[in-house]
Design a protein around this motif. Structure first.
Motif, PDB file in Angstrom:
ATOM      1  N   UNK A  45       0.849  -1.191   0.000  1.00  0.00           N
ATOM      2  CA  UNK A  45       0.000   0.000   0.000  1.00  0.00           C
ATOM      3  C   UNK A  45       0.884   1.240   0.000  1.00  0.00           C
ATOM      4  N   UNK A  46       0.634   2.245  -0.841  1.00  0.00           N
ATOM      5  CA  UNK A  46      -0.528   2.397  -1.715  1.00  0.00           C
ATOM      6  C   UNK A  46      -0.287   1.989  -3.169  1.00  0.00           C
ATOM      7  N   UNK A  47       0.869   1.375  -3.499  1.00  0.00           N
ATOM      8  CA  UNK A  47       1.152   1.125  -4.924  1.00  0.00           C
ATOM      9  C   UNK A  47       0.110   0.230  -5.595  1.00  0.00           C
ATOM     10  N   UNK A  48      -0.406  -0.789  -4.872  1.00  0.00           N
ATOM     11  CA  UNK A  48      -1.426  -1.659  -5.471  1.00  0.00           C
ATOM     12  C   UNK A  48      -2.724  -0.878  -5.712  1.00  0.00           C
ATOM     13  N   UNK A  49      -3.012   0.048  -4.837  1.00  0.00           N
ATOM     14  CA  UNK A  49      -4.187   0.920  -4.962  1.00  0.00           C
ATOM     15  C   UNK A  49      -4.034   1.828  -6.185  1.00  0.00           C
ATOM     16  N   UNK A  50      -2.812   2.352  -6.399  1.00  0.00           N
ATOM     17  CA  UNK A  50      -2.535   3.259  -7.511  1.00  0.00           C
ATOM     18  C   UNK A  50      -2.569   2.530  -8.858  1.00  0.00           C
ATOM     19  N   UNK A  51      -2.413   1.206  -8.829  1.00  0.00           N
ATOM     20  CA  UNK A  51      -2.357   0.454 -10.095  1.00  0.00           C
ATOM     21  C   UNK A  51      -3.699  -0.173 -10.475  1.00  0.00           C
ATOM     22  N   UNK A  67       5.359   4.152  -9.813  1.00  0.00           N
ATOM     23  CA  UNK A  67       6.562   3.443 -10.302  1.00  0.00           C
ATOM     24  C   UNK A  67       7.295   2.893  -9.087  1.00  0.00           C
ATOM     25  N   UNK A  68       6.698   1.924  -8.370  1.00  0.00           N
ATOM     26  CA  UNK A  68       7.259   1.484  -7.078  1.00  0.00           C
ATOM     27  C   UNK A  68       8.620   0.798  -7.182  1.00  0.00           C
ATOM     28  N   UNK A 110      10.150   0.321   1.703  1.00  0.00           N
ATOM     29  CA  UNK A 110      10.872   0.330   0.420  1.00  0.00           C
ATOM     30  C   UNK A 110      12.377   0.410   0.677  1.00  0.00           C
ATOM     31  N   UNK A 111      13.076  -0.613   0.258  1.00  0.00           N
ATOM     32  CA  UNK A 111      14.492  -0.740   0.625  1.00  0.00           C
ATOM     33  C   UNK A 111      15.338   0.403   0.081  1.00  0.00           C
ATOM     34  N   UNK A 112      15.232   0.667  -1.237  1.00  0.00           N
ATOM     35  CA  UNK A 112      16.075   1.699  -1.859  1.00  0.00           C
ATOM     36  C   UNK A 112      15.775   3.079  -1.261  1.00  0.00           C
ATOM     37  N   UNK A 113      14.502   3.372  -1.094  1.00  0.00           N
ATOM     38  CA  UNK A 113      14.104   4.672  -0.545  1.00  0.00           C
ATOM     39  C   UNK A 113      14.578   4.813   0.895  1.00  0.00           C
ATOM     40  N   UNK A 114      14.423   3.742   1.670  1.00  0.00           N
ATOM     41  CA  UNK A 114      14.821   3.774   3.087  1.00  0.00           C
ATOM     42  C   UNK A 114      16.320   3.990   3.219  1.00  0.00           C
ATOM     43  N   UNK A 115      17.096   3.262   2.378  1.00  0.00           N
ATOM     44  CA  UNK A 115      18.567   3.371   2.428  1.00  0.00           C
ATOM     45  C   UNK A 115      19.020   4.780   2.078  1.00  0.00           C
ATOM     46  N   UNK A 116      18.416   5.351   1.021  1.00  0.00           N
ATOM     47  CA  UNK A 116      18.816   6.690   0.579  1.00  0.00           C
ATOM     48  C   UNK A 116      18.483   7.742   1.645  1.00  0.00           C
ATOM     49  N   UNK A 117      17.334   7.590   2.288  1.00  0.00           N
ATOM     50  CA  UNK A 117      16.907   8.577   3.286  1.00  0.00           C
ATOM     51  C   UNK A 117      17.738   8.491   4.559  1.00  0.00           C
ATOM     52  N   UNK A 118      18.334   7.325   4.817  1.00  0.00           N
ATOM     53  CA  UNK A 118      19.126   7.147   6.046  1.00  0.00           C
ATOM     54  C   UNK A 118      20.300   8.120   6.132  1.00  0.00           C
ATOM     55  N   UNK A 119      20.819   8.549   4.952  1.00  0.00           N
ATOM     56  CA  UNK A 119      21.925   9.523   4.965  1.00  0.00           C
ATOM     57  C   UNK A 119      21.446  10.865   5.529  1.00  0.00           C
ATOM     58  N   UNK A 120      20.219  11.223   5.182  1.00  0.00           N
ATOM     59  CA  UNK A 120      19.646  12.469   5.709  1.00  0.00           C
ATOM     60  C   UNK A 120      19.378  12.348   7.210  1.00  0.00           C
ATOM     61  N   UNK A 121      19.031  11.134   7.626  1.00  0.00           N
ATOM     62  CA  UNK A 121      18.616  10.913   9.015  1.00  0.00           C
ATOM     63  C   UNK A 121      19.765  10.572   9.960  1.00  0.00           C
TER      64      UNK A 121
END
Length: 1119
Positions: A207-213, A265-266, A307-318
């Motif tokens: 959720x919400x990608x399945x909803x969006x598709x 585009x999940x 989301x693995x890629x998104x989580x990893x990228x955001x960890x630098x900010x956090x």
């Protein structure tokens, strides 16, 4: 190339209309989300038991026949279902159309993309449109708005509720029989996702990608839109935020769009780490809480957790050092910026010259303020940090500690910066409007100075010790011409030339030794000053205002601002003058309306009005909520004044002994009233600053309501309670009258409007009990979302206080336990013969609830009478017309009494046999007729009280209404005698409108709309048996009312039968007795006729047609 948004560009206009519609759909969804019928939530057991068999989710579609057969098998369920349909079909249709518009939106967008690919739009392709500045903005917005619609539906309207409403709409509407209905597709799109907006609820998988598709969209289109958002500054915002540390704020709108579109585009969120790292580095290097649309806030830490890629990228900010750095940077900026802004806001600091010379400095300050406020408001918002999530809790605590966050300080900065922005904008707007006039004025002044100097050096114009110099004369003349030739339209060339002229004037003073003459120096200095002013003025550009508009955006706080309401109210309570700064803040918040309205305006859409009304209404409602503290504080003081005026301060008599003067002075109490009045007048200044009316009258409503609730708590002793309430109401009334001049409002007008609104609303809700199609709160003309009338939990079968009052009056005047004496308008207890109540009761109701209360009570009684008459007719059908035994008795009886003009042979036997055989129907008939009669007598008393008070308080109105009524009736009668004369047409509302006035003034007759009793000389008509009590007047009045519901021939027939009964009984008596005495039954029947013609306002001749006058004369001798 043709402008993409030109009217003749079909491609641009099509996508613009789609985007415009998208913004309108979101506004409609947000509007409707506030009107979801609570019954569809099935929250408690009572609702589940009552409506569980008629409200279904999508499981209904698996076997609709099963559910419908179950419904049809139970008539009571069918009746409930039909009533439910009548009450909810309107709002269900509105929700369905909103859901349908979302489906149509994505369908139209897909069709546009197909047309674009197939070459329907000449010279336009997807790539070409994405290269155009307007084109790429609109395509990105089109996809983004669709995503926002889906999120708004899921956030604001629960999945189960959506399903139940759609099933209800399917069952109740004709849509299922329509061949072009796309109900199936709509159901697939908006079916429940399993998402719950409750804090701490687990997010569904995918959720919400399945909803969006659920509705497929071109992958190429999505990919290209994501590509544009990643690489381009599609709104050219960077120019408004030149500093590199502000880049993420410049891209905030784009970041929100990218956040939503990435769900289409999940795979990027899941696996494409390089792209996600690029996105985070560009858009989220220093922030992780974003506003996606009109203040809907999202925390990326939580949203991107799956989301693995998104989580990893955001960890630098956090990383902890980065969070600390940002928190400290923004936290320390608050005090510094506050000092700077307060310096600018000092009286006389922001002069025109200063502003024009320091535009970059002022804009930088404004920019820093807005960036700081935005980051701190978003990242300290309680609503985005789930208290059950340990990591979120730690990050929030770290921000609060490192930034030394103080909500009051931040709010003060918001107030000051909003005021600063408002002042600057107003100055710039004024300068822009005067720009050309001022520039030309400076140009004229400079040119004239040079011409005067040229004349000085000509030797003609006398000036102390200035020798003739033809060269300087010619030079100054040339400078004058040059100044006059400067062109306002060509600002660049004019600016460059003006700078050269200033240099030339400095040089001439230096090289020609003109410093020695102070007057010439002054002339030159003045001219240079005017030329400088011309440069300043030519540099006033609209771009500065546009930049201020961009950096002043507060749309992210559309919902978040509510968390600062208590701070605002506290500040106002302390200092009402704070309202001026709040005005600037509200205007700043109003700029958020530009976001949804811009495209609607560009498309010239008819939705502009409804969308702007919705968002403006929301803003006005919030302003009301904040400013309610002013009337709230006023009414707190007013409550004390009421108490003093009602209980402490004595009325000063017209004549007074001087030795009692001190007693009546009551200096302490009067001083306290004066002090409280002064406090109220101080708050008035705050209201007047907003140039608005008193919007928070809800407080008065609540105080009034609490007073009315005396009736809800205990109706044991009605009269004392009404007297107590009348005293309190009078205190309110006098206090409103007292303060209206101090606060510059029409206090008594507001009082009348609110009291009438509250009572009419309660009457309306009570009458809903008798209506099949209920008037719901959102349909009520009396209920308001801005100033809502509170609803209380019912304590008995009555819904409101007016119902309880009515029930209590009916209880104490019950015709089975009381006896009504019409001549003195009084009810007595049948057993104790003590007075129960009298017409004074209605005077007390008038004193406490006013005309509106009495009128409302009358209206409620009308509904009750109608219900009772319906019960009577149902009994008639069930117990008489459909009962074979009863009909077998009535038909022979009918034959025996015909013709009614004759006399019945052996009458006593015939009548008593008929009564005995139909015994079972009389008691229920009697109950029903008595109730109707009782309520009609009460209505008569109400009409008498209303008529009396109208004639006493407003004799001219009463006289006018009576004359108008008589004139109208005369005209109507004349029309029926001569149809050529005029008569009100069907569309004419005069008769309907005058009726409301007549009823309010009591100028109407409620009656213009047989049991075993005997006559007792000193009491009138009473029961034969004390064990079977029946009050006579309600019985007669009830029969009058009942017969009035039918054609007049039925009344005629009824009177003929009564007359026949009297004649037959008297006839039998005279033949069987040597000294005839009028039978008791005949006396009772004659008494009934006497009373009937009295209450029905009929002529004596009507009954004398059926009963000979000599019988009436004999009857009179008995009386």
């Amino acid at each position: 190339m043709v402008d993409f948004l030109a009217e003749n560009n079909l491609c641009g206009q099509t996508i613009l209309r789609i985007v415009s519609r998208g913004n309108a759909i979101i506004a409609e969804l947000l509007r409707l989300s506030e009107f979801v019928p609570s019954v569809y939530r099935l929250r408690d057991k009572a609702e589940q038991q009552k409506y569980g068999d008629i409200i279904f989710d999508f499981s209904y579609f698996k076997g609709p026949e099963y559910y419908e057969v179950k419904l049809e098998s139970k008539p009571e369920l069918q009746d409930l279902d039909e009533e439910f349909r009548e009450n909810h079909i309107e709002i269900l249709t509105r929700f369905y159309l909103a859901f349908e518009s979302v489906h149509k939106y994505i369908f139209d967008l897909n069709r546009f993309l197909d047309d674009l690919n197939e070459g329907v739009y000449i010279q336009q392709t997807l790539e070409a449109v994405l290269l155009n500045e307007d084109g790429k903005q609109l395509l990105c917005e089109a996809l983004y708005l669709y995503g926002v619609m889906l999120l708004v539906i899921d956030y604001k309207i629960e999945g189960e509720v959506r399903e139940r409403m759609l099933v209800s709409y399917y069952r109740y509407s004709a849509a299922r029989s329509s061949s072009d209905s796309n109900l199936d597709d709509i159901c697939k799109l908006v079916r429940s996702t399993g998402y719950s907006p409750v804090a701490g609820a687990k997010k569904p998988a995918n959720y919400p990608e399945s909803y969006f598709q659920r509705v497929p969209i071109s992958r190429t289109f999505i990919s290209m839109v994501v590509g544009r958002l990643r690489s381009d500054d599609i709104y050219n915002q960077v120019s408004a935020y030149p500093l590199p540390e502000h880049r993420s704020i410049a891209f905030a709108t784009q970041a929100a769009m990218l956040y939503v579109i990435l769900y289409f585009e999940p795979s990027i969120l899941h696996t494409q780490q390089a792209k996600m790292r690029e996105i985070v580095d560009k858009y989220f290097p220093d922030n992780w809480v974003i506003s996606i649309y009109m203040g809907i806030i999202v925390n990326l830490i939580e949203a991107w957790e799956p989301y693995k890629a998104a989580r990893t990228a955001l960890n630098y900010t956090l990383e902890q050092p980065n969070i600390r750095e940002q928190a400290i940077r923004y936290g320390t900026s608050v005090d510094r910026l506050r000092r700077q802004v307060q310096q600018f806001l000092k009286e006389g600091f922001l002069r025109e010259e200063y502003v024009l010379d320091h535009i970059p400095k002022l804009l930088n300050c404004l920019r820093d303020c807005n960036v700081t406020i935005r980051w701190l408001m978003l990242h300290t918002a309680e609503s985005v940090y789930d208290p059950n999530n340990k990591r979120l809790r730690q990050i929030k605590d770290q921000i609060f500690i490192d930034s030394k966050y103080n909500s009051k300080t931040l709010f003060q900065l918001l107030l000051d910066s909003a005021q600063f922005e408002f002042v600057l904008k107003e100055m710039f707007k004024q300068m822009l409007s005067e720009k050309q006039a001022k520039w030309e004025s400076y140009q004229k002044e400079g040119s004239e100075r040079m011409t005067e100097l040229a004349e000085v050096f000509s030797g003609v114009k006398p000036l102390t010790r200035v020798e003739k110099n033809e060269n300087l004369q010619a030079w100054f003349r040339e400078i004058s011409k040059q100044i006059s030739s400067l062109n306002y339209e060509d600002s660049t060339a004019a600016g460059r030339k003006t700078v050269q002229l200033i240099q030339a004037l400095e040089e001439v003073q230096e090289f020609h030794q003109l410093e020695s003459n102070l007057q010439i120096c002054q002339f030159l200095a003045d001219t240079r000053k005017f030329l400088h002013q011309m440069i300043r003025t030519i540099n006033i550009k609209e771009e500065v205002l546009i930049t201020m508009q961009i950096i002043g955006d507060l749309s992210y706080a559309w919902q978040l601002i509510d968390s600062y309401t208590t701070i605002m109210q506290e500040e106002i309570r302390v200092s009402p003058f704070m309202v001026t700064k709040l005005k600037a803040t509200f205007l700043k918040l109003a700029s958020a309306l530009d976001l949804p309205l811009m495209r609607i305006n560009q498309a010239n859409s008819p939705d502009l009005l409804s969308v702007s009304q919705y968002y403006s209404g929301e803003l006005v409602a919030y302003v009301r909520k904040v400013l309610q503290i002013i009337p709230e504080s006023m009414f707190t003081s007013l409550a004390k004044i009421i108490k003093l005026q009602t209980h402490n301060i004595m009325e000063v008599p017209t004549r007074l002994d001087k030795d009692k003067l001190k007693d009546y002075a009551q200096l302490g109490s009067r001083y306290e009233v004066a002090r409280l009045t002064h406090a109220i007048s101080i708050f008035t200044e705050g209201i007047l600053m907003m140039k608005t009316t008193l919007v928070g009258i809800i407080k008065a409503s609540e105080d009034y309501w609490s007073c009315v609730c005396v009736l809800i708590e205990d109706l044991g002793e009605l009269m004392p309670k009404l007297k107590e309430m009348a005293a309190t109401m009078d205190g309110f009334y006098r206090s409103f009258e007292y303060i209206q001049d101090y606060v510059s409002i029409y206090g008594l007008k507001i009082w009348q409007e609110e009291v009438s609104r509250i009572i009419n609303y309660n009457v309306e809700q009570e009458c809903n009990n008798f209506l099949r199609t209920k008037i719901l709160d959102w349909q009520s003309m009396y209920q308001s979302t801005h100033i809502p009338i509170p609803k209380f939990q019912p304590v008995d079968e009555s819904v409101t206080f007016i119902g309880r009052l009515c029930s209590e009056i009916l209880r104490i005047t019950d015709p089975k336990v009381t006896c009504y004496i019409d001549q003195i308008n009084t009810w007595y207890d049948m057993k104790t013969h003590q007075e129960v109540t009298n017409k004074q009761l209605f005077s007390e109701i008038q004193n406490s609830l006013g005309t509106f209360g009495l009128n409302g009570l009358d209206r409620l009684l009308c509904f009750m009478i109608v219900k009772e008459l319906q019960i009577f007719l149902n009994m008639l059908h069930r117990n008489v017309l459909r009962d074979k035994a009863v009909m077998d008795t009535i038909k022979p009886f009918q034959m025996n009494v015909n013709p009614v003009k004759g006399i019945v042979a052996n009458s006593s036997k015939l009548y008593s046999a008929a009564v005995t055989k139909t015994q079972k129907v009389w008691s229920s008939y009697q109950d029903s007729i008595l109730k109707v009669g009782q309520m009609q007598i009460l209505r008569q008393q109400i009409a008498n009280e209303l008529s009396y008070s109208c004639k006493f308080d407003s004799k001219h109105l009463a006289a006018t209404l009576e004359n108008l009524n008589q004139s109208l009736l005369a005209d109507v009668e004349a029309h029926y005698q001569d149809p050529t004369l005029p008569y009100p047409k069907d569309g004419n509302t005069l008769l309907y409108e005058i009726t409301a006035y007549m009823e309010a003034a009591g100028i109407h007759n409620p009656l213009s709309k047989l049991p075993k009793v005997q006559y007792v000389k000193n009491q009138g008509m009473v029961c034969k048996k004390s064990t079977d009590p029946t009050d006579w007047p309600p019985l007669v009045v009830g029969l009058v009312t009942l017969l009035k519901q039918f054609h007049s021939r039925y009344t005629e027939q009824f009177l003929a039968l009564i007359g026949q009964f009297i004649r037959s009984t008297v006839e039998q008596c005279t033949t069987s007795q040597k000294i005839p005495e009028m039978p008791a039954d005949a006396v009772a029947a004659l008494m009934f006729l006497e009373n009937y013609i009295y209450y029905a306002k009929l002529s004596r001749k009507v009954v004398e047609a059926h009963v000979p006058s000599f019988i009436f004369d004999e009857f009179r001798t008995i009386l």
